[in-house]
Design a protein around this motif. Structure first.
Motif, PDB file in Angstrom:
ATOM      1  N   SER A  42       1.654   3.308   2.773  1.00 46.23           N
ATOM      2  CA  SER A  42       1.452   2.024   2.095  1.00 46.23           C
ATOM      3  C   SER A  42       2.572   1.798   1.091  1.00 46.23           C
ATOM      4  CB  SER A  42       0.112   2.058   1.356  1.00 46.23           C
ATOM      5  OG  SER A  42       0.079   1.071   0.351  1.00 46.23           O
ATOM      6  N   PHE A  43       3.238   0.642   1.188  1.00 40.22           N
ATOM      7  CA  PHE A  43       4.305   0.324   0.234  1.00 40.22           C
ATOM      8  C   PHE A  43       3.701   0.156  -1.164  1.00 40.22           C
ATOM      9  CE2 PHE A  43       7.881  -2.968  -0.793  1.00 40.22           C
ATOM     10  CZ  PHE A  43       8.570  -2.010  -1.515  1.00 40.22           C
ATOM     11  N   ALA A  44       2.562  -0.539  -1.244  1.00 48.74           N
ATOM     12  CA  ALA A  44       1.930  -0.766  -2.555  1.00 48.74           C
ATOM     13  C   ALA A  44       1.620   0.572  -3.232  1.00 48.74           C
ATOM     14  CB  ALA A  44       0.662  -1.590  -2.393  1.00 48.74           C
ATOM     15  N   ARG A  45       1.112   1.537  -2.457  1.00 51.32           N
ATOM     16  CA  ARG A  45       0.811   2.852  -3.050  1.00 51.32           C
ATOM     17  C   ARG A  45       2.098   3.553  -3.491  1.00 51.32           C
ATOM     18  NH1 ARG A  45       0.685   8.194  -2.815  1.00 51.32           N
ATOM     19  NH2 ARG A  45      -1.215   9.270  -3.480  1.00 51.32           N
ATOM     20  N   ALA A  46       3.135   3.447  -2.659  1.00 48.79           N
ATOM     21  CA  ALA A  46       4.395   4.118  -2.999  1.00 48.79           C
ATOM     22  C   ALA A  46       4.933   3.601  -4.337  1.00 48.79           C
ATOM     23  CB  ALA A  46       5.416   3.893  -1.890  1.00 48.79           C
ATOM     24  N   ILE A  47       4.749   2.315  -4.599  1.00 48.12           N
ATOM     25  CA  ILE A  47       5.283   1.737  -5.836  1.00 48.12           C
ATOM     26  C   ILE A  47       4.650   2.397  -7.071  1.00 48.12           C
ATOM     27  CG2 ILE A  47       5.370  -0.399  -7.218  1.00 48.12           C
ATOM     28  CD1 ILE A  47       5.604  -1.941  -4.511  1.00 48.12           C
TER      29      ILE A  47
END
Ligand SMILES: C[S@@+](CC[C@H](N)C(=O)[O-])C[C@H]1O[C@@H](n2cnc3c(N)ncnc32)[C@H](O)[C@@H]1O
Length: 234
Positions: A42-47
């Motif tokens: 997940s990109f959102a989690r990576a952020i």
């Protein structure tokens, strides 16, 4: 007592572009939910990865890209039920949203399911629109300019009609549509005015003129910005 569900905008990619408020809510939430592709991260989690702690319960919402194979509605129904279960048990839930939750964000599908059944608070985030303008070093719009955001998936005639009506234009969700959109802009004499931006605010950010872009390698996180001559102070 039912706990609050937060829709947190986590910004366009640079972890420093999360708001103070979203970060505070994220750190206080015992449950963190986020969308992810069917396979992969997940990109959102990576952020926000650096701020997550092992004690937080993570709910991964795997959203199919191909809705014909598995209806996304069922995924959001199930995720909403899970989120409501935690909220009913008194656990606040932070739902991570890349960019801003209400700017083309999938959070709106959860919001529609949750808002009548729980207290939901939306924390706005820095959107890709403003992030890409900053990356391209192009003011978005000024004074009497009409700014329009167009998904590249629209048919050529719809795109053309709307392109004619605006001074400042953002074309989002490019991916496999890039080549067709570039051809259309060239036909309308707008290609030279345009800039392509990918992965804005991340280490892989690139800003290119359209003719320097490899159409076969355009990622999902990319956008075209363009101004007609005379708009946005140009
Ligand atoms: C589903 S929309 C989500 C937008 C997001 N909620 C926001 O506020 O920016 C996804 C599209 O936003 C654009 N996008 C999001 N993040 C981006 C980034 N870091 N760089 C360039 N474009 C981005 C791309 O056009 C992508 O296809």
């Amino acid at each position: 007592m039912t706990a609050t569900v937060y829709g947190l905008g986590v910004g366009p990619g640079d972890p420093e572009l999360i708001t103070v408020k979203a970060l505070r809510r994220l750190r206080a939430a015992p449950v963190v939910a986020y969308p992810a592709p069917e396979q992969g991260a997940s990109f959102a989690r990576a952020i926000v990865a650096r701020w997550l702690v092992p004690a937080q319960i993570e709910l991964v919402i795997r959203v199919p890209m191909d809705s014909a194979r598995f209806p996304a509605q069922a995924v959001y129904d199930r995720a909403a039920d899970e989120i409501l279960g935690h909220a009913a048990a008194g656990r606040e839930v932070a739902v991570l949203c890349q960019g801003d939750p209400f700017f083309y964000g999938s959070f709106m599908y959860l919001f529609a399911r949750l808002a009548e059944r729980a207290h939901v608070e939306v924390v706005p985030g820095v959107s890709s629109l403003t992030a890409c303008a900053a990356a391209a070093r192009w003011p978005l719009a000024a004074q009497g300019d009409a700014l329009i955001v167009l998904p590249a998936s629209l048919a050529d005639d719809a795109l053309e009609r709307r392109l004619q009506a605006a001074d400042s234009i953002a074309l989002i969700k490019l991916g496999r549509h890039f080549s067709r959109v570039r051809d259309l802009l060239a036909r309308l004499g707008l290609a030279a005015e345009a800039r392509y931006i990918e992965h804005a605010t991340t280490p892989s950010e690139r800003v290119l003129p359209l003719d320097a872009v490899d159409a076969a390698a355009v990622p999902y996180f990319s956008m075209i910005l363009l101004h007609r001559r005379g708009s946005a102070g140009r």
